[in-house]
Motif scaffolding. Structure first.
Motif, PDB file in Angstrom:
ATOM      1  N   GLU A 138      57.293  27.638   8.729  1.00 26.18           N
ATOM      2  CA  GLU A 138      57.742  27.129  10.023  1.00 26.18           C
ATOM      3  C   GLU A 138      58.348  25.739   9.871  1.00 26.18           C
ATOM      4  O   GLU A 138      59.376  25.433  10.482  1.00 26.18           O
ATOM      5  CB  GLU A 138      56.560  27.091  10.998  1.00 26.18           C
ATOM      6  CG  GLU A 138      56.952  26.958  12.467  1.00 26.18           C
ATOM      7  CD  GLU A 138      57.340  25.545  12.855  1.00 26.18           C
ATOM      8  OE1 GLU A 138      58.251  25.385  13.688  1.00 26.18           O
ATOM      9  OE2 GLU A 138      56.743  24.590  12.316  1.00 26.18           O
ATOM     10  N   GLY A 139      57.734  24.898   9.025  1.00 28.77           N
ATOM     11  CA  GLY A 139      58.307  23.582   8.758  1.00 28.77           C
ATOM     12  C   GLY A 139      59.648  23.689   8.062  1.00 28.77           C
ATOM     13  O   GLY A 139      60.576  22.913   8.342  1.00 28.77           O
ATOM     14  N   ALA A 140      59.775  24.680   7.178  1.00 27.18           N
ATOM     15  CA  ALA A 140      61.046  24.891   6.488  1.00 27.18           C
ATOM     16  C   ALA A 140      62.155  25.271   7.459  1.00 27.18           C
ATOM     17  O   ALA A 140      63.342  25.058   7.179  1.00 27.18           O
ATOM     18  CB  ALA A 140      60.898  25.982   5.424  1.00 27.18           C
ATOM     19  N   GLY A 141      61.776  25.804   8.642  1.00 26.18           N
ATOM     20  CA  GLY A 141      62.779  26.136   9.650  1.00 26.18           C
ATOM     21  C   GLY A 141      63.542  24.918  10.123  1.00 26.18           C
ATOM     22  O   GLY A 141      64.740  24.992  10.407  1.00 26.18           O
ATOM     23  N   ALA A 142      62.866  23.764  10.187  1.00 23.67           N
ATOM     24  CA  ALA A 142      63.549  22.527  10.568  1.00 23.67           C
ATOM     25  C   ALA A 142      64.495  22.079   9.470  1.00 23.67           C
ATOM     26  O   ALA A 142      65.597  21.588   9.742  1.00 23.67           O
ATOM     27  CB  ALA A 142      62.526  21.435  10.869  1.00 23.67           C
ATOM     28  N   VAL A 143      64.075  22.248   8.219  1.00 22.39           N
ATOM     29  CA  VAL A 143      64.929  21.870   7.094  1.00 22.39           C
ATOM     30  C   VAL A 143      66.203  22.712   7.090  1.00 22.39           C
ATOM     31  O   VAL A 143      67.320  22.186   6.978  1.00 22.39           O
ATOM     32  CB  VAL A 143      64.174  22.033   5.763  1.00 22.39           C
ATOM     33  CG1 VAL A 143      65.086  21.672   4.590  1.00 22.39           C
ATOM     34  CG2 VAL A 143      62.912  21.168   5.741  1.00 22.39           C
ATOM     35  N   VAL A 144      66.041  24.021   7.224  1.00 23.57           N
ATOM     36  CA  VAL A 144      67.201  24.928   7.237  1.00 23.57           C
ATOM     37  C   VAL A 144      68.072  24.658   8.462  1.00 23.57           C
ATOM     38  O   VAL A 144      69.302  24.626   8.369  1.00 23.57           O
ATOM     39  CB  VAL A 144      66.731  26.397   7.218  1.00 23.57           C
ATOM     40  CG1 VAL A 144      67.909  27.347   7.441  1.00 23.57           C
ATOM     41  CG2 VAL A 144      66.044  26.720   5.894  1.00 23.57           C
ATOM     42  N   GLY A 145      67.447  24.433   9.618  1.00 22.68           N
ATOM     43  CA  GLY A 145      68.217  24.161  10.828  1.00 22.68           C
ATOM     44  C   GLY A 145      69.028  22.888  10.726  1.00 22.68           C
ATOM     45  O   GLY A 145      70.200  22.847  11.123  1.00 22.68           O
TER      46      GLY A 145
END
Length: 470
Positions: free
Chosen positions: A318-325
């Motif tokens: 879920e934290g990686a979602g911010a990185v990808v976004g």
């Protein structure tokens, strides 16, 4: 099929491959509006140097990031929680952050916030920080963001606008004259009521159906009256005119992938940039943890304490979602509550995510078609989603005024100051002061005191800079 069954534990969770595929389709239908809504939110505002994001580019990367994160989450956690750009954070970027930094710098802040969340999740600190904030404030933050989104929708639709007077500062209709006089705003009202009825009747994909119907109405209205853009004609459409020129399909323009920068710290200073990152972190993981807990219960995979299988990896992804976004300039990606539509239709495993993610990737090729949706129609979806988020208030007991005051201030300051950061900061400061004054200081986590002190410095930064001569 047997390998899919074993890997995703389909039979073990009482589901079937067909049910997972159908549930994945339903989740996509319920969430697909984000491919239209996110670029409308992000492509309008100019950043600090006057640059804007292009609608079709944002639409393409919105679908790309959602597809990647949804599939990744499904494969790693094997849970049917789909991802897309979070509405609270994209609104925060568009209305608050880019007034101080450039768009690439704003996305760089999103990447940093994602890395912080990943570290917090990997070390177990994410749960500690989450537990430090009282549940009442967590719910207030979610409701406040919802009210903020709702107000943005009303303003974008021209339903509410500035009066140009000290009191009242805003009013109904164009110029705050108390009357709805433009056809695009009437289209907004019709779309809002139609979508509201569909959602209230729990029609799957109600928001998407409402957007599609509102767009058809807008296209017909434009074909008859030729209203054009509000820039050229008073009473015209706000951001985009509902008509299509050229092919509705095109190869996705992914130029925004990698268009982020970390220069915000030198532009606005380390303190201001750090507070923005901190706000992004809070806005992201509080909402995400609550959403995942609710979805896991709906899917029947949560225990009595709300813990669900592969919780640790889920928090990291879920934290990686911010990185990808941030890396794709689509804004922070997070778990979407609309995944509950697919869960209600039978989805129980990550196999449903593969279907939802694949459909998002296909959606990249219809970005030009999405650009015909006028902001007045999309604003109706903002009001609907904002109302859903405000409904979290039902879980807060405000009979104790030491709780009611920080909760109400958190919710009210966000839309009134057009800043999620301000609402969170005012809420935290009020909580630690008032609760301590009534003898509840021992219940307040030291971490919350640290956060409140950081916000206090942020609010006083101009005065501090003047005193030290910076």
């Amino acid at each position: 099929m047997n390998r899919l069954d074993r890997f995703f534990e389909v039979t073990r969770r009482g589901s079937t491959v067909a049910a997972e595929m159908r549930g994945g389709l339903v989740s996509f239908i319920a969430m697909a509006y984000i491919v239209v809504l996110n670029p409308i939110i992000l492509s309008g505002p100019k950043d600090v140097v006057g640059n804007t994001l292009q609608f079709t580019q944002v639409s393409a990367v919105t679908a790309l990031a959602a597809g990647i994160m949804t599939i990744l989450f499904g494969l790693i956690t094997r849970l049917p929680f789909a991802f897309a750009a979070g509405l609270g954070i994209n609104s925060f970027l568009a209305t608050s952050v880019v007034g101080e930094v450039t768009w690439p710098e704003a996305m760089g802040l999103v990447v940093i916030s994602g890395l912080v969340i990943v570290v917090l999740a990997a070390t177990g600190l994410r749960r500690l920080v989450f537990d430090a904030v009282p549940m009442q404030l967590k719910l207030a933050i979610t409701a406040g963001i919802g009210l903020f989104i709702l107000v943005i929708g009303l303003v974008d639709a021209g339903f509410v606008s500035s009066t140009g007077q000290p009191s009242p500062p805003v009013g109904l209709g164009t110029g705050g004259n108390g009357s709805i006089t433009t056809i695009p705003t009437i289209v907004f009202v019709v779309t809002l009521l139609l979508t509201g009825v569909l959602v209230a009747r729990r029609v799957r994909g109600g928001i998407l159906i409402g957007l599609a119907a509102g767009t058809v109405i807008a296209i017909a209205v434009e074909a008859i009256w030729h209203l054009g853009s509000a820039v050229d004609h008073p009473g015209g459409w706000g951001l985009s005119v509902p008509k299509l020129s050229g092919s509705p399909f095109a190869w996705p323009d992914l130029s925004l992938v990698g268009a982020f920068s970390f220069h915000s710290f030198s532009r606005i200073g380390a303190l201001a940039a750090t507070v923005l990152v901190f706000t992004l972190v809070f806005a992201n993981f509080f909402d995400a943890l609550g959403t995942m807990t609710g979805l896991s219960r709906a899917a029947g995979v949560a225990d009595a304490n709300g813990t669900f299988p592969r919780l640790g990896p889920a928090l990291i992804v879920e934290g990686a979602g911010a990185v990808v976004g941030g890396a794709t300039s689509s804004s922070s990606n997070t778990v979407f509550i609309e995944s509950s539509a697919g869960i209600e239709d039978g989805a129980r495993t990550g196999l449903a995510n593969l279907v939802t993610g694949a459909l998002f990737l296909v959606a990249m090729f219809v970005a030009p078609l999405a650009s015909i949706v006028p902001s007045e129609v999309a604003a109706a979806a903002l009001v609907i989603v904002g109302s859903m988020m405000v409904s979290h208030l039902r879980h807060i007991d405000i009979s104790d005024f030491s709780i009611a005051l920080p909760v109400v201030l958190t919710i009210a300051v966000m839309p009134l100051s057009y800043s999620i950061a301000n609402g969170i900061g005012v809420g935290f400061i009020t909580w630690v002061v008032v609760r301590s004054a009534v003898g509840k200081g021992r219940e307040i986590s030291p971490l919350l005191w640290v956060v409140a002190a950081g916000f206090l410095l942020y609010f006083a930064r101009d005065g501090i800079q003047s005193l030290v001569g910076v």
